[in-house]
Design a protein around this motif. Structure first.
Motif: not given
Lengths: 325, 325
Positions: A125-126, A277-278, A281-282, A285-286, A312
């Protein structure tokens, strides 16, 4: 409004529900469970809880289905199954099997005329995004990923399978000296042992042979044998009290050179109180990006690497240029 | 091969030339200058140096023109002019004028059937991207950008305009305590003075009134009055010896919360030996994207926010998924 469905209501599914509340253009329609829907209490008053067998009824009521199952056995079948009916997002994270998963999901999404975005989260991911951006800017360079400090589910599970172990939590910890060497631009070759240490908190059965357990952990191939590992035996109460948090994080650093030896360091880091939770959140957005792309006629499987960042955001291109560029 | 032209051969143009050498799918065709081409020596043996008046001859010989002029007077006209004939990349960095520049370039690029990517570099550029990614993941949060330590061209120029000043360099320096407060998740409201300090190295004329110069610097509105500023008077030799490096860098940090108060910190930082060479390397990566997008039929103006990351890489989608996800 983007109408969202959640498939699976564990830590990740609950995180998605909370993340939707932070995004005013998104609404939760339903949570799908394999359990009895009556037994599941969710936080969103106007969303329903349904059994997965009724999911086909929601084909026209949900814009994006966020799949919150596990990578080992759930997602390899659920993501392609669902991509025939919905735009889907998953957090498939078995790195070695991503190409195969991509292929299966791509075929299903194309059949359904939908967009699927897989392997969304922070690694993959990020962190993947940052590896890509840094590599294209500094082609002559080297990148380093450090994870932690945080609990590794896989390593904790491996300890729990040892005879005489009741429960366990394993922390992956980056070695500070290794981080500093990378940040200095030295471009070191680091062994597995030099990059991370592993710290284990173990609850053993009464009367279990602690030194045998410790030895089995420290010599376990792949999981622990290549690391400096510390083992602490604690009580069940201590494990619950001191090791229930789901914090995690890590670092992606690229060190490279341009021109006649000018050195550059690009560093991306995350410090997270709640890993699920993080990640959730990603995912949310996607979900917005999948919805928009499909509205533009796009079909098939994508990863975060294929999504233009502006998709996003809830904001218009004009607002983004004005406020963020 | 992507055939590249460089328009303008200052620090940025020379950086682009070096960056092209690090990218095996790119080749430099020509450097365009407003000076006499005979007076310009470049590093690439098989590229030509041309006067800008002959640029139309290169319409079919160059895939992407990288504009290396300044934002104040060059790019506002050069980028739209060139976008009629070539796919173009620029590093336009006058934040307040980006919407207007975008509009002008968009019209020209659409007229020419080309792709233009503006405001490429690190701020605007990589920092903008990180502000966007972080904001969509943590909508309930706050972001902070710190610059430095590095030389600010604009502030150095402002000092040079003061009567009695022969030369000057100004460093922007983030305040370490402010960085730490942000990283702690405290979400502080920071004043301009609390975020950065400014350090000036000034060469004055013989016999100039140093305390008058120091006072004019420290009280200069917008540039220095709102900061804690230190002024050092040094010799011309010291300035050349100790302050000729073009290093820079900075930090984009977002601190936000999810769920029931879980805190998360996303931090992106750059530590650059050469500001122009790093910026050039970003320009070259986006040149690849402009070329590919235009080949797919895309036209008009874009920013880094609109470009899917995979377009930046020489590798195929399959390779990227396997190696970076």
């Amino acid at each position: 409004m983007v109408r969202v469905g959640i498939f699976g209501y564990g830590n990740l599914g609950r995180g998605v529900e909370k993340a939707i509340k932070q995004n005013p253009d998104m609404t939760l329609v339903a949570v799908f469970t394999r359990r009895n829907p009556q037994d599941l209490k969710i936080e969103t008053a106007d969303a329903t809880v349904c059994n997965v067998k009724d999911i086909a009824e929601y084909k026209d009521k949900i814009d994006v289905m966020i799949l919150c199952g596990g990578s080992a056995t759930d997602l390899p079948t659920q993501t392609p199954d669902m991509a025939k009916y919905f735009n889907v997002i998953d957090s498939f994270d078995t790195h070695a099997r991503i190409p195969e998963h991509f292929k299966n999901v791509d075929a299903a999404a194309k059949e359904g005329g939908k967009v699927a975005i897989i392997s969304v989260g922070w690694d993959p991911g990020m962190f993947s995004l940052n590896r890509l951006y840094s590599a294209v800017i500094l082609p002559e360079g080297k990148d380093y990923t450090f994870w932690g400090k945080g609990v590794s589910q896989g390593h904790s599970d491996a300890i729990r399978r040892i005879d005489g172990v009741l429960d366990a939590k394993q922390y992956t910890i980056p070695v500070p000296e290794a981080l500093e060497r990378v940040r200095s631009g030295e471009n070191p070759d680091l062994t597995t042992r030099e990059k991370h240490t592993r710290e284990c908190f173990v609850v053993a059965e009464d009367g279990a042979d602690l030194s045998r357990i410790e030895n089995e952990i420290k010599t376990m191939p792949n999981y622990f044998a290549d690391y400096d590992t510390t083992v602490h035996f604690i009580s069940k109460e201590e494990l619950v009290r001191d090791h229930s948090k789901m914090g995690h994080g890590g670092f992606v650093i690229r060190s490279g050179k341009t021109g006649d030896g000018n050195s550059h360091i690009i560093e991306y880091s995350l410090k997270l109180d709640s890993n699920p939770e993080f990640t959730s959140s990603v995912l949310v957005a996607y979900a917005r990006a999948a919805f928009r792309l499909n509205n533009e006629g796009v079909k098939g499987c994508k990863s975060v690497l294929d999504i233009a960042p502006s998709y996003l955001s809830i904001k218009s291109g004009e607002e983004l240029r004005k406020e963020l560029l």
